[in-house]
Scaffold this motif. Structure first.
Motif, PDB file in Angstrom:
ATOM      1  N   SER A  56      -0.406  -2.032   9.784  1.00  0.00           N
ATOM      2  CA  SER A  56       0.504  -0.969  10.608  1.00  0.00           C
ATOM      3  C   SER A  56       1.831  -0.146  10.092  1.00  0.00           C
ATOM      4  CB  SER A  56       1.485  -2.189  11.502  1.00  0.00           C
ATOM      5  OG  SER A  56       1.895  -1.742  12.261  1.00  0.00           O
ATOM      6  N   GLU A  57       2.269  -1.365   8.953  1.00  0.00           N
ATOM      7  CA  GLU A  57       2.743  -0.193   8.314  1.00  0.00           C
ATOM      8  C   GLU A  57       2.499   0.711   7.239  1.00  0.00           C
ATOM      9  OE1 GLU A  57       5.589  -2.851   5.495  1.00  0.00           O
ATOM     10  OE2 GLU A  57       5.953  -4.368   7.045  1.00  0.00           O
ATOM     11  N   LEU A  58       1.509   0.518   6.782  1.00  0.00           N
ATOM     12  CA  LEU A  58       1.110   2.109   6.159  1.00  0.00           C
ATOM     13  C   LEU A  58       0.533   3.446   7.195  1.00  0.00           C
ATOM     14  CD1 LEU A  58      -0.182   3.445   3.226  1.00  0.00           C
ATOM     15  CD2 LEU A  58      -2.293   2.638   3.602  1.00  0.00           C
ATOM     16  N   TYR A  59      -0.077   3.105   8.171  1.00  0.00           N
ATOM     17  CA  TYR A  59      -0.394   3.551   9.208  1.00  0.00           C
ATOM     18  C   TYR A  59       0.982   4.216   9.382  1.00  0.00           C
ATOM     19  CZ  TYR A  59      -1.577   5.555  13.583  1.00  0.00           C
ATOM     20  OH  TYR A  59      -2.126   7.108  14.208  1.00  0.00           O
ATOM     21  N   ASP A  60       2.090   3.715   9.960  1.00  0.00           N
ATOM     22  CA  ASP A  60       2.948   4.664  10.357  1.00  0.00           C
ATOM     23  C   ASP A  60       3.579   5.454   9.512  1.00  0.00           C
ATOM     24  OD1 ASP A  60       3.558   3.158  12.758  1.00  0.00           O
ATOM     25  OD2 ASP A  60       5.013   1.594  12.314  1.00  0.00           O
ATOM     26  N   LEU A 117      -8.777   6.451  20.851  1.00  0.00           N
ATOM     27  CA  LEU A 117      -9.115   6.360  19.518  1.00  0.00           C
ATOM     28  C   LEU A 117      -8.064   7.940  19.158  1.00  0.00           C
ATOM     29  CD1 LEU A 117     -10.520   5.518  16.713  1.00  0.00           C
ATOM     30  CD2 LEU A 117     -11.505   8.065  17.740  1.00  0.00           C
ATOM     31  N   GLU A 118      -7.082   7.069  18.477  1.00  0.00           N
ATOM     32  CA  GLU A 118      -5.674   7.865  18.106  1.00  0.00           C
ATOM     33  C   GLU A 118      -5.773   8.492  16.269  1.00  0.00           C
ATOM     34  OE1 GLU A 118      -1.257   6.370  17.155  1.00  0.00           O
ATOM     35  OE2 GLU A 118      -2.183   6.159  18.812  1.00  0.00           O
ATOM     36  N   ALA A 119      -6.637   7.360  15.656  1.00  0.00           N
ATOM     37  CA  ALA A 119      -7.079   7.400  14.811  1.00  0.00           C
ATOM     38  C   ALA A 119      -7.488   6.504  13.538  1.00  0.00           C
ATOM     39  CB  ALA A 119      -5.846   7.099  13.255  1.00  0.00           C
ATOM     40  N   GLU A 120      -8.030   7.352  12.967  1.00  0.00           N
ATOM     41  CA  GLU A 120      -9.432   5.911  11.843  1.00  0.00           C
ATOM     42  C   GLU A 120      -8.670   6.288  10.877  1.00  0.00           C
ATOM     43  OE1 GLU A 120     -13.583   6.262  12.754  1.00  0.00           O
ATOM     44  OE2 GLU A 120     -12.931   8.227  13.820  1.00  0.00           O
ATOM     45  N   PHE A 121      -8.768   5.176   9.527  1.00  0.00           N
ATOM     46  CA  PHE A 121      -8.848   5.685   8.152  1.00  0.00           C
ATOM     47  C   PHE A 121      -9.766   4.329   7.878  1.00  0.00           C
ATOM     48  CE2 PHE A 121      -5.113   3.464   9.972  1.00  0.00           C
ATOM     49  CZ  PHE A 121      -5.259   2.810   9.115  1.00  0.00           C
ATOM     50  N   TYR A 143       1.147  -1.610  -0.014  1.00  0.00           N
ATOM     51  CA  TYR A 143       0.387  -0.020  -0.006  1.00  0.00           C
ATOM     52  C   TYR A 143       1.223   1.054   0.115  1.00  0.00           C
ATOM     53  CZ  TYR A 143      -3.642  -3.427   1.621  1.00  0.00           C
ATOM     54  OH  TYR A 143      -4.944  -3.953   1.576  1.00  0.00           O
ATOM     55  N   SER A 144      -0.046   1.913  -0.584  1.00  0.00           N
ATOM     56  CA  SER A 144       0.799   3.627  -0.061  1.00  0.00           C
ATOM     57  C   SER A 144      -0.057   4.634   0.005  1.00  0.00           C
ATOM     58  CB  SER A 144       1.403   3.966  -2.153  1.00  0.00           C
ATOM     59  OG  SER A 144      -0.047   4.433  -2.695  1.00  0.00           O
TER      60      SER A 144
END
Length: 101
Positions: A89-93, A37-41, A4-5
């Motif tokens: 997880s990698e995409l969020y980071d 809640l830290e983030a949602e996407f 993902y990008s």
């Protein structure tokens, strides 16, 4: 493994609008556990939530699936697939860490 990008991710706010900054989950024993809640996407059609236990260090977060029902309820469930969890997880980071200059 899916690659993902940043362009695949779009930020959402369904949980924040429904619950504010905290959500309550149940642990394996059925006890209520409050999570921040830290983030949602959303990636494709799948929605995700990034939750953190109160007092956890920065970067110590957990990822969950978010699924709205036709009745308007929202369920938060564990991501069972290890490869999916790692990819997301990698995409969020990647999307939250500052880009290197």
């Amino acid at each position: 493994m899916t690659n993902y990008s940043r362009e695949d991710l779009s930020w959402t706010s369904d949980l924040k609008e429904a619950f504010g900054g905290d959500v309550e989950l149940q642990d394996e024993q059925g006890r209520a556990v409050r999570m921040e809640l830290e983030a949602e996407f959303k990636v494709g059609e799948q929605r995700y939530a990034v939750l953190r236990k109160p007092g956890a260090a920065e970067g110590e977060h957990e990822l969950y699936h978010v699924s709205p029902s036709p009745e308007g309820d929202i369920s938060i469930t564990t991501i069972e697939d290890d490869d999916e969890w790692e990819d997301i997880s990698e995409l969020y980071d990647e999307c939250t860490l500052p880009e290197e200059l």
